[in-house]
Design a protein around this motif. Structure first.
Motif, short mmCIF file in Angstrom:
data_model
loop_
_atom_site.label_atom_id
_atom_site.label_comp_id
_atom_site.label_asym_id
_atom_site.label_seq_id
_atom_site.Cartn_x
_atom_site.Cartn_y
_atom_site.Cartn_z
N HIS A 1 1.04 -1.24 0.07
CA HIS A 1 -0.09 -0.02 0.08
C HIS A 1 0.88 1.07 0.00
O HIS A 1 0.51 2.25 -0.71
N LYS B 1 -5.58 -6.83 2.41
CA LYS B 1 -6.54 -5.69 2.82
C LYS B 1 -5.85 -4.72 3.82
O LYS B 1 -5.29 -5.39 4.68
N GLU C 1 -9.59 -0.09 5.88
CA GLU C 1 -11.11 0.04 5.54
C GLU C 1 -11.09 -1.16 4.32
O GLU C 1 -12.17 -1.07 3.44
N GLY C 2 -10.25 -1.94 4.42
CA GLY C 2 -10.34 -3.32 3.77
C GLY C 2 -10.17 -2.94 2.11
O GLY C 2 -10.19 -3.94 1.32
N ILE C 3 -9.20 -2.00 1.99
CA ILE C 3 -8.80 -1.53 0.55
C ILE C 3 -7.62 -2.36 0.05
O ILE C 3 -6.77 -2.56 0.85
N THR C 4 -7.65 -3.11 -0.98
CA THR C 4 -6.49 -3.86 -1.46
C THR C 4 -5.74 -3.10 -2.50
O THR C 4 -6.23 -2.19 -2.82
N HIS D 1 -7.74 -2.43 -5.57
CA HIS D 1 -8.78 -1.30 -5.06
C HIS D 1 -7.97 0.13 -5.33
O HIS D 1 -8.48 1.17 -5.85
N TYR D 2 -6.82 0.07 -4.82
CA TYR D 2 -5.95 1.47 -4.81
C TYR D 2 -5.76 1.77 -6.41
O TYR D 2 -5.92 2.98 -7.03
N ASP E 1 -12.39 -9.14 -4.37
CA ASP E 1 -12.26 -8.46 -3.20
C ASP E 1 -13.31 -7.36 -2.97
O ASP E 1 -13.26 -6.54 -3.77
N THR F 1 -14.22 -3.86 -0.33
CA THR F 1 -13.85 -3.12 0.74
C THR F 1 -14.88 -3.31 1.99
O THR F 1 -15.83 -3.99 1.93
N ASN F 2 -14.84 -2.47 3.00
CA ASN F 2 -15.43 -2.66 4.13
C ASN F 2 -17.14 -1.98 3.79
O ASN F 2 -17.79 -2.41 4.31
N ASN G 1 -22.94 -3.01 -3.42
CA ASN G 1 -22.17 -2.53 -2.27
C ASN G 1 -23.04 -2.49 -1.16
O ASN G 1 -24.21 -2.60 -1.25
#
Length: 196
Positions: A72, A97, A100-103, A106-107, A130, A132-133, A180
């Motif tokens: 990250h 993760k 906030e559960g961001i992988t 996701h980024y 995957d 996120t929260n 979501n």
């Protein structure tokens, strides 16, 4: 230790290890800590990062106090070469993760980095599942951030591991129709943002 991780050669790291052979083990005992790998990844010091991960593979998935893994931090600081080297050591790092559960997928989706999106999906296609929260997939994130090209890259699904056309169609429907936590599908987001 932070200074050693940012140096361009690993001699300083081994000098510290000679002084205290348990110095890296001390980091492992603390659940949330900034390890030397976090520092090396943030600064883009690929050589030190690879040496540290070789010595302590567990550091690659360890969150710091802010909830971020070394991958990250490398992404946040534009250290693409470090990101690629980290992936070479463990393909599953794409799915780690963070806050906030961001992988990392996701980024990259939020950032719109097409090269990394393609790379992440090629090494770990399951990472597309995957969430996120907030229940967002990388597809939700791309649309929310008006990254239509990123969305297009993400929807180019690699061939099924199973090889069954029906399984592929089922998978695509499930991913494309996922909601979501707010109950929004990809179509809801695209419509609300006039993304024809």
């Amino acid at each position: 230790m932070e200074a050693a991780a940012q140096l361009r050669d690993t001699n300083a790291l081994y000098s510290l290890i000679r002084q205290d052979p348990y110095i890296l083990d001390n980091f492992d005992r603390i659940p949330f800590i900034e390890t030397p790998l976090h520092d090396a990844a943030r600064s883009g010091n690929v050589e030190s990062a690879m040496e540290i991960i070789r010595l302590k593979p567990s550091f690659a998935k360890k969150p710091n106090q802010d909830g971020f893994s070394p991958m990250h931090l490398a992404l946040q600081n534009g250290q693409t070469q470090t990101v690629l080297q980290l992936i070479d050591t463990d393909l599953e790092l794409v799915r780690v993760k963070g806050r906030e559960g961001i992988t990392p997928l996701h980024y990259a989706s939020e950032d719109g980095d097409l090269y990394l999106l393609e790379k992440f999906l090629s090494v770990c296609p399951k990472s597309l599942e995957d969430v996120t929260n907030k229940g967002d997939t990388a597809l939700h994130i791309a649309l929310k951030n008006d990254k239509v090209e990123a969305f297009q890259v993400l929807t180019r699904r690699p061939p099924s591991v199973i090889g069954l056309k029906e399984a592929d169609q089922c998978y695509n429907k499930r991913i494309l129709n996922s909601k979501n936590r707010d109950g929004s599908t990809l179509l809801h987001i695209a419509t609300s943002k006039n993304q024809v």
